[in-house]
Design a protein around this motif. Sequence first.
Motif, short mmCIF file in Angstrom:
data_model
loop_
_atom_site.label_atom_id
_atom_site.label_comp_id
_atom_site.label_asym_id
_atom_site.label_seq_id
_atom_site.Cartn_x
_atom_site.Cartn_y
_atom_site.Cartn_z
N ARG A 315 -2.65 -53.17 -89.29
CA ARG A 315 -3.13 -53.99 -88.18
C ARG A 315 -4.44 -54.69 -88.56
N ARG A 316 -4.47 -55.99 -88.31
CA ARG A 316 -5.66 -56.80 -88.57
C ARG A 316 -5.91 -57.71 -87.36
N PHE A 317 -7.16 -57.83 -86.98
CA PHE A 317 -7.53 -58.75 -85.90
C PHE A 317 -7.94 -60.06 -86.54
N GLU A 318 -7.15 -61.09 -86.27
CA GLU A 318 -7.34 -62.39 -86.90
C GLU A 318 -8.21 -63.29 -86.03
N PRO A 319 -8.73 -64.38 -86.62
CA PRO A 319 -9.49 -65.35 -85.83
C PRO A 319 -8.66 -65.88 -84.65
N GLY A 320 -9.33 -66.13 -83.56
CA GLY A 320 -8.63 -66.62 -82.38
C GLY A 320 -8.04 -65.52 -81.54
N GLY A 321 -8.36 -64.26 -81.87
CA GLY A 321 -7.88 -63.14 -81.07
C GLY A 321 -6.49 -62.66 -81.40
N LYS A 322 -5.87 -63.23 -82.44
CA LYS A 322 -4.52 -62.80 -82.80
C LYS A 322 -4.56 -61.49 -83.57
N VAL A 323 -3.44 -60.78 -83.53
CA VAL A 323 -3.30 -59.51 -84.24
C VAL A 323 -2.13 -59.64 -85.22
N SER A 324 -2.34 -59.17 -86.45
CA SER A 324 -1.26 -59.25 -87.45
C SER A 324 -0.97 -57.87 -88.01
N PHE A 325 0.26 -57.73 -88.53
CA PHE A 325 0.70 -56.48 -89.17
C PHE A 325 1.43 -56.85 -90.48
N HIS A 326 0.77 -57.61 -91.33
CA HIS A 326 1.42 -58.10 -92.54
C HIS A 326 1.88 -56.94 -93.43
N HIS A 327 3.13 -57.08 -93.90
CA HIS A 327 3.75 -56.12 -94.84
C HIS A 327 3.92 -54.72 -94.23
N HIS A 328 3.96 -54.64 -92.89
CA HIS A 328 4.15 -53.30 -92.32
C HIS A 328 5.52 -52.74 -92.63
N ASP A 329 6.48 -53.60 -92.98
CA ASP A 329 7.80 -53.11 -93.37
C ASP A 329 7.74 -52.34 -94.67
N ALA A 330 7.09 -52.90 -95.68
CA ALA A 330 6.99 -52.22 -96.97
C ALA A 330 6.12 -50.96 -96.87
N VAL A 331 5.00 -51.07 -96.15
CA VAL A 331 4.13 -49.90 -95.98
C VAL A 331 4.87 -48.82 -95.20
N GLY A 332 5.59 -49.22 -94.16
CA GLY A 332 6.34 -48.26 -93.36
C GLY A 332 7.42 -47.55 -94.15
N ALA A 333 8.07 -48.28 -95.08
CA ALA A 333 9.11 -47.66 -95.90
C ALA A 333 8.53 -46.54 -96.76
N LYS A 334 7.33 -46.77 -97.31
CA LYS A 334 6.68 -45.74 -98.13
C LYS A 334 6.28 -44.53 -97.29
N LEU A 335 5.72 -44.79 -96.11
CA LEU A 335 5.34 -43.69 -95.22
C LEU A 335 6.57 -42.90 -94.77
N THR A 336 7.67 -43.61 -94.50
CA THR A 336 8.91 -42.97 -94.09
C THR A 336 9.41 -42.03 -95.17
N ARG A 337 9.45 -42.52 -96.39
CA ARG A 337 9.94 -41.69 -97.50
C ARG A 337 9.10 -40.42 -97.64
N LYS A 338 7.79 -40.58 -97.55
CA LYS A 338 6.90 -39.43 -97.72
C LYS A 338 7.10 -38.40 -96.61
N ARG A 339 7.18 -38.86 -95.35
CA ARG A 339 7.30 -37.92 -94.23
C ARG A 339 8.65 -37.23 -94.21
N LEU A 340 9.73 -37.98 -94.42
CA LEU A 340 11.07 -37.37 -94.38
C LEU A 340 11.27 -36.40 -95.52
N ARG A 341 10.66 -36.68 -96.66
CA ARG A 341 10.72 -35.70 -97.76
C ARG A 341 9.97 -34.43 -97.39
N ALA A 342 8.81 -34.58 -96.75
CA ALA A 342 8.03 -33.41 -96.35
C ALA A 342 8.81 -32.54 -95.37
N LEU A 343 9.66 -33.18 -94.55
CA LEU A 343 10.47 -32.44 -93.58
C LEU A 343 11.80 -31.97 -94.18
#
Length: 512
Positions: A315-343
């Motif tokens: 999450r990033r707060f951009e100029p003009g009050g906008k909010v972005s989540f750039h590349h959250h798909d790729a980051v989420g895939a890595k977090l998913t792999r780590k958590r599901l493996r731990a479980l």
Amino acid sequence: MTVCLKGRKNEPERVGVDFEVWPEAIELGRLFAQEGYELALVGGPVRDLLLGRPSHDLDFCTSATPEQFEPILRRYGKDGFWDMGRKFGTLGALRRRDDGTEVQMEVTTYRSDVYDPDSRKPEVNYGDSLEGDLSRRDFTVNAMALRVPDLEFVDPFGGASDLHKQVLRTPVDPRQSFDDDPLRMMRAVRFVAQLGFHIAPETAEAMTDMVDRIDIVSAERVRDELTKLLLSERPRLGLEAFVESGLANIVFPEIPALQLEIDEHHRHKDVFEHTMIVVDRAVALETGPDGPVPGPDLTLRLAALVHDIGKPKTRRFEPGGKVSFHHHDAVGAKLTRKRLRALRFDHHLVDDVSELVDLHLRFHGYVDEPWTDSAVRRYVKDAGHLYHRLNRLTRADATTQNRRKAAMFAHAMDEMEARVTRLKEQEDIDAIRPDLNGDEIMAELGLQPGKMVGLARKHMLEYRLDNGPVDHETALAELHRWYDELNGGASDGQTDGASGDGGDNGNSNTNN
């Protein structure tokens, strides 16, 4: 046999239900009684009987020890017998009815367990009464029994009343119960999902205070409860209870982390609330047994749950009050792999769910500008066996309240799926391979097995996806064109371009 249960004398009516008791339970009860032993149907089967829910797995408890009742169960279980739970006082049997229906029965000696505070594994001690056995069960709605063959209803902790009120309450003090077996906290949120019940205030308070105790439970046992929750009829209710209790902070912290503070201008959604909506929508998009995604589908439901877990980190707060989540798909895939493996989820499931998270934004560009046939082929090829799940996850994720945007998105997805159907009538997209295989590439370019062969094969696959099938001569010409361009016009296979360094450069160029 049909039975009607009512409240006891001088007590408010708790349950009044006519139901048919399993004939196998009555017959087994007679066999135990003939030998002088008590037998009672207990737990989930009794609860489900009162709720009118189907059940083919029957749990019993008895005054007899395993050595005493084993001969009875072996004779009765003519279609199967097992003793894997012998050290816990449990033996099992199988009966198959004339219509092919199977009824599994497990019988356990009355228990009076003692727990080590550092372990959830009890020291098994045999008890001497049905009421004592019921007192060690997780919730009052599972602490009811039906003596067989006499069909005497036993409910020392008011389970029938709690069943009527749709409340989950422990038979003993909840802190003692959860201290004895912390997994019961996970079972509570699972039953919220399965039964639609709510957790009693004092029980919920104890869970919140004792969530740290879940650390002594194995990842596999926690995973199994979470899986049952997700596969239930109401996973959202269970997931919300999972987060509210604090259990998710320890078991799956990426989920409560989705409760991002909404910016003051409300320019982005509450990601947790959005995720719960996506889970509901994904469940609704599952198909019947003959469809492409028969429900309940653990892969799709897990993907819906975790598809946005990369957002808090991106999450990033951009100029003009906008909010972005750039590349959250790729980051989420890595977090998913780590958590599901731990479980300790199955590695195939981990791969599939992680891939769905990585691909879940892939379709969005199509809405603004429909793809070429080559781009459609590539989408199907990249999705592979997850194609139908990916489309359903993508549809579920489109939660905009803008009707025009929602209609445009649905139309674009319908159009893309129709194009895929037409393309599959022309060729088997799932089985697309390069027009030249590795042996042909090595022979044509004079290469030895190595990185360069892989790069060449990858290029030829991209060429195949872009252009459809071509004849052998055209494929060879394209191979040479690519190879010469990669190596600065050289045509000899033994150039520097075939070295490891040249392969790295080629890889970079190809990926770009």
